[in-house]
Write an enzyme that holds these catalytic residues in place. Structure first.
Site, mmCIF file in Angstrom:
data_model
loop_
_atom_site.group_PDB
_atom_site.id
_atom_site.type_symbol
_atom_site.label_atom_id
_atom_site.label_comp_id
_atom_site.label_asym_id
_atom_site.label_seq_id
_atom_site.Cartn_x
_atom_site.Cartn_y
_atom_site.Cartn_z
ATOM 1 C CD GLU A 1 -1.216 -0.198 3.730
ATOM 2 O OE1 GLU A 1 -2.242 -0.881 3.567
ATOM 3 O OE2 GLU A 1 -0.912 0.301 4.823
ATOM 4 C CG HIS B 1 -2.726 0.389 7.871
ATOM 5 N ND1 HIS B 1 -2.719 -0.346 6.720
ATOM 6 C CD2 HIS B 1 -3.478 -0.297 8.752
ATOM 7 C CE1 HIS B 1 -3.437 -1.439 6.894
ATOM 8 N NE2 HIS B 1 -3.915 -1.434 8.125
#
Lengths: 386, 289
Positions: B209, B247
């Site tokens: 990501e 995150h």
């Protein structure tokens, strides 16, 4: 979490770093006294917002009379400053920093970050200050130094000398910098920083090092042990929906599109946004509702998504792992009823008991399109958003 | 074969009697994982989920000889719990907890590297070898023993990759969730190295990501050292710069860490790209022929 420049400078002063004599005001009435208290005949006045590029946007000014400070404050306080780093609405100005004017001989760059590659705190220094450091890194990499700090030894004097050489400091300034480096590291570690940037760090006409700006970012994970920093939090600088979401422990980031997204898990939430784009739609937000996706959390998430007037359809994408999808389906229905959702909702449930969950949604009579497959769900949501 | 965990894994649960640890330990036991004990300071001597509770990892080490530990303690105490397990001699430590301060991890990472310990996480779903052992919070039912090794920075995205490879009949050798934090205990490269050496693994799926440059570094490692086909999906192609996407590590900072940069680099290094998360399984199937 970001700090204002004046808060950063308060921390600098606390750790013994050289900053200008200054005052912070929140009302134009205090401007004259602030200038008098600082003394001198020239001041720099700066609008305080969480964004760079203030100078070019008119948010920083050199003034010669206290009356100009009043005018500046009257102009900016309560208004929004738009810079190249903000969105079109800009950031609210609710405080103003007035500083004694510094006579600059030279502008340098200094910052410290938590570097993922070396897994160290790394200091970055350059003789080219006051400009975009990414550009310097690209065009003249030889003018930048990256110096990692070993957590065991802390910053060593030889490292200060290495950085000084790239900054182009004379022996006297290099000695000053050798004192500054441990102070900066101490500040970084004591307050759980992830970024500390002084751009520019200047050499004054008198040959002294001086911190002219302060940009500080604090590790959100460590806020619990930073009571002093918690006090510095300024919610007016954040997107109100993002603040609201954070209060309920939801991760939300608003975007430009019209398809509201509610997803469990940060990675899948990004993946869902990408999928919407892939099929020609535009996501209105990132939202991670968390692993449990209870009715309460889903209700909160719907409220936050629907507060965005652009949203035309909501795509709920839940990969039920540990939590059963039938329970999630019931939570979604209850939340839709509680919040009074009046736009179409497309739900994709996958995982544990997904079939039962879909049946519950299909038989509810609510206006929900229930699909087990993310591709179909994304295509449907895009279609409904047009 | 598989990597990191198997039927011989003797698991210790730190923070054993807490609600999250209890829920997930029950599921792990049901999956067939051998939980030999747990640690909750002050509750030593009790029995929980049929396993003994100890006051310290050292006590547990002496009594039941665990060879792996999983940590569910709250974030402020993770540094202590990881270093305690390390000090007691456990060589595989999995930290599930989200929200560990970054500067704590700088210290922890340095120490575990010195001791040669494999730390997975923090902020991760854990590790599973289908049919053998489940050390984490992932749903066991979607997994199937097979030939694809999966490494991922994201929990639910891993489940997507798992589900797709199961549905296509490929199955998984081991799935490793390395977690979404800026300073992970195990990197993509660490896991790639293990999968490359594992006979059961025929292809590797790497789910990345935005944020940092771990995928770019992994790409170069793959080009130089990995002979098995690698399929990658990168989440966050539509993520704006400067915003933390859930995150702690998922942020595009200073123009670095975009999905486009990562995909470009991975392609250059011969990695098969799944342009969309829906294509991960199909791409793996295509590559495996």
């Amino acid at each position: 979490m970001n700090l204002h420049e004046y808060q950063g400078k308060q921390l600098f002063a606390k750790f013994g770093l050289p900053v200008s004599k200054n005052k912070v005001i929140t009302s134009a009435e205090d401007a004259i006294n602030a200038c008098r208290d600082i003394g001198g005949t020239k001041w720099v006045i700066k609008a305080q917002v969480h964004a760079g590029g203030r100078g070019k946007a008119g948010g920083v000014k050199l003034i010669n009379t206290p009356e100009e400070a009043v005018d500046f404050s009257n102009h900016w306080l309560g208004k929004r400053l738009v810079t190249y780093q903000t969105d079109a609405q800009g950031q609210l100005v609710n405080s103003i920093l007035i500083e004694e004017c510094t006579d600059i001989a030279q502008e340098l760059y200094l910052s410290a970050v938590v570097d993922r590659g070396t897994q160290r705190i790394v200091f970055i220094g350059s003789s080219e200050g006051g400009v975009n450091i990414e550009e310097v890194a690209e065009k003249t990499p030889e003018k930048i130094i990256y110096e990692p700090i070993d957590p065991l030894t802390g910053p060593m004097p030889f490292q200060a000398r290495k950085i000084s050489k790239i900054l182009g400091l004379n022996p006297e300034q290099s000695k000053e910098f050798s004192k500054m480096l441990p102070q900066l590291t101490d500040l970084f570690v004591t307050h759980d920083l992830t970024l500390l940037e002084i751009n520019p760090l200047v050499i004054t006409q008198g040959g002294k090092l001086h911190c002219l700006d302060a940009k500080i970012n604090i590790d959100t994970n460590a806020i619990y042990r930073q009571p002093e920093i918690q006090e510095m939090h300024d919610p007016s600088q954040e997107d109100p929906r993002e603040s609201e979401a954070a209060m309920h422990d939801l991760s939300y980031v608003s975007l430009e599109g019209n398809i509201g997204c509610m997803v469990n898990g940060a990675g899948l939430a990004m993946g869902t946004m990408d999928t919407i784009k892939y099929f020609g739609g535009a996501p209105a937000n990132f939202l991670d509702v968390g692993g449990t996706a209870t009715q309460e959390r889903v209700s909160k998430a719907f409220k936050i998504i629907l507060a965005d007037p652009e949203v035309k359809v909501v795509l709920v994408n839940i990969f039920g792992g540990i939590v059963r999808c039938d329970l999630i389906a019931e939570g979604i229905l209850a939340a839709i009823e509680e919040v009074g959702v009046s736009i179409p909702v497309v739900v994709r449930l996958e995982g544990n008991n997904a079939d039962i969950g879909s049946t519950i949604l299909a038989e509810s009579g609510a206006e929900i399109v229930s699909l087990n497959n993310l591709e179909d769900a994304a295509i449907k949501a895009v279609e409904l958003s047009k | 074969m598989s990597i990191l965990v198997n039927k011989d894994t003797r698991l210790l649960v730190q923070g054993f009697t807490g609600s999250q640890a209890t829920l997930h330990s029950e599921q792990s036991i049901e999956y067939g994982t051998n939980i030999v004990g747990g640690v909750t300071p002050g509750k030593g001597g009790q029995t929980h989920l049929g396993a003994p509770v100890f006051n310290s990892v050292h006590d547990a080490m002496e009594a039941v000889q665990p060879n792996a530990s999983i940590i569910f303690v709250p974030a402020p105490f993770c540094k202590d719990s990881i270093l305690e397990a390390a000090d007691a001699g456990i060589k595989l430590i999995i930290c599930i907890t989200e929200g560990v301060p970054t500067l704590d991890m700088l210290i922890v990472k340095k120490r575990i590297d010195e001791l040669g310990i494999q730390l997975i996480g923090p902020n991760c779903p854990g590790v599973i070898t289908p049919g053998e052992a489940k050390l984490g919070i992932m749903p066991g039912s979607i997994h199937m023993a097979g030939s694809v090794g999966i490494i991922s920075r994201s929990g639910t995205l891993t489940y997507e990759a798992v589900k797709q490879t199961t549905d296509l009949g490929l199955g998984q050798s081991t799935c490793v969730g390395i977690g979404g934090d800026p300073i992970p205990g195990t990197s993509f490269i660490d896991a790639l190295k293990l999968f490359e050496a594992d006979e059961q693994t025929k292809a590797i799926v790497m789910v990345g990501e935005i944020g940092g440059t771990a995928e770019e570094e992994a790409a170069e490692y793959i080009r130089d050292y990995v002979t098995k086909p690698v399929i990658s999906y990168i989440a966050g192609q539509t993520a704006p710069a400067g915003k933390r996407m859930g995150h702690a590590g998922a942020i595009i900072a200073g123009g670095k860490g975009t999905a486009a940069d990562k995909i470009k680099k991975l392609k250059e290094c011969g990695v098969h790209i799944a342009e969309n998360l829906l294509q991960i399984g199909a791409k793996a199937k295509e590559v495996l022929g």
